[in-house]
Write an enzyme that holds these catalytic residues in place. Sequence first.
Site, mmCIF file in Angstrom:
data_model
loop_
_atom_site.group_PDB
_atom_site.id
_atom_site.type_symbol
_atom_site.label_atom_id
_atom_site.label_comp_id
_atom_site.label_asym_id
_atom_site.label_seq_id
_atom_site.Cartn_x
_atom_site.Cartn_y
_atom_site.Cartn_z
ATOM 1 N N HIS A 106 -51.065 79.921 35.013
ATOM 2 C CA HIS A 106 -50.671 79.092 33.870
ATOM 3 C C HIS A 106 -51.838 78.213 33.435
ATOM 4 C CE1 HIS A 106 -50.294 76.380 37.293
ATOM 5 N NE2 HIS A 106 -50.367 75.365 36.447
ATOM 6 N N ASP A 108 -52.099 74.095 32.189
ATOM 7 C CA ASP A 108 -51.218 72.933 32.302
ATOM 8 C C ASP A 108 -50.640 72.523 30.945
ATOM 9 O OD1 ASP A 108 -51.362 72.723 35.049
ATOM 10 O OD2 ASP A 108 -53.197 71.532 34.977
ATOM 11 N N HIS A 256 -54.916 79.041 35.916
ATOM 12 C CA HIS A 256 -55.022 78.735 37.343
ATOM 13 C C HIS A 256 -53.692 78.964 38.040
ATOM 14 C CE1 HIS A 256 -53.677 74.837 35.698
ATOM 15 N NE2 HIS A 256 -53.198 74.560 36.897
ATOM 16 N N ARG A 272 -52.878 64.427 40.575
ATOM 17 C CA ARG A 272 -53.454 65.050 39.374
ATOM 18 C C ARG A 272 -53.412 64.104 38.182
ATOM 19 N NH1 ARG A 272 -50.535 70.144 36.727
ATOM 20 N NH2 ARG A 272 -50.007 68.720 35.039
HETATM 21 C C1 SIN Z 1 -51.510 72.644 39.185
HETATM 22 O O1 SIN Z 1 -51.000 73.707 38.864
HETATM 23 O O2 SIN Z 1 -51.924 71.859 38.349
HETATM 24 C C2 SIN Z 1 -51.673 72.309 40.660
HETATM 25 C C3 SIN Z 1 -52.629 73.240 41.303
HETATM 26 C C4 SIN Z 1 -52.680 73.073 42.792
HETATM 27 O O3 SIN Z 1 -51.880 72.329 43.379
HETATM 28 O O4 SIN Z 1 -53.509 73.722 43.423
#
Ligand code: SIN
Length: 303
Positions: A106, A108, A256, A272
């Site tokens: 995806h 974000d 990612h 994050r």
């Molecule tokens: C996310 O998808 O923003 C988190 C990625 C992660 O926890 O590695």
Amino acid sequence: MNRIAITPLGFAVGAQVTGLDLREPLDDVSRQALLQAWHKHLVLVFPGQDLDAAQQIAFSAQFGTLEQNDFQPHYRDPAHPEILLVTNRKMDGKPSETRNTGRNWHTDLSYTTRPAKASLLLCKEKPPIGGDTMWANMYLAYETLSPKMQAFIESLEAIHDVSLIKGIEQRDPEKVADMKRRNPPVAHAVVKTHPDTGRKALFLGQRIRGFVGFSEEESAPILRFLNEHATSSEFVYRHRWSVNDLVMWDNRCLLHVALPDFDQTKTRHMTRTSILGELSGYYYKGGDDLGRESVLQAIAAVS
Ligand code: SIN
């Protein structure tokens, strides 16, 4: 004076940045050097950055306006709305709602009309083995398609749907219902031009229901092909986290995924921040995408 060193980590994506203490404000020269490296490598890894929440927020804010996480308010740090907790630490004695965050490819906040420009993820605690994250380069994914396929997808719009977040059904139903209310499906162009680099990139992922004007049956094989192509191993960098790694990535040219490749009884705790992107896409109301069921119902109604 800072001595920034930038060392590539992967062929398609990723570079490590050393020589900076991210608790200190960036001077103009360092900020420009970081932006240049970021546009080239797409994912920057800053090892050894023991930042508290306020310091992570202050560093991130030097690259744009921060998300307050209003799209997913249940999962933010109560003391710092700019921080999303991506954690499997118990919260109020219950399993964390974000323990399975990011388990399908995806970008974000693609299910909003303001997908994140950048995300910055700081590793505070990690399992002894695994808990890795992978990123895939969407410039290369676009550029390696045939000219005919590039022309075909140029006008495609994909319907991004928050309910396709993998594992969302394991979260608190009331919070999920609220998240769906706040985030109706959004259509985005499949090919987007990056506002800073001018390069074209695919804007895809596994939270897509189909393409505007196509039935779900028609969409599925095209989507499967594009997602498989986009996440081919030659476009991917896989990061094995260390505590105090801060990773900053560009959502406008990457997909990612967070891997569940670890013992879930061990703690993985990340914080994050996200930087607001440009307004894009539109709320998709449906209507012209006839699935098999609706076709059968339409036939039954007239026969
Ligand atoms: C996310 O998808 O923003 C988190 C990625 C992660 O926890 O590695």
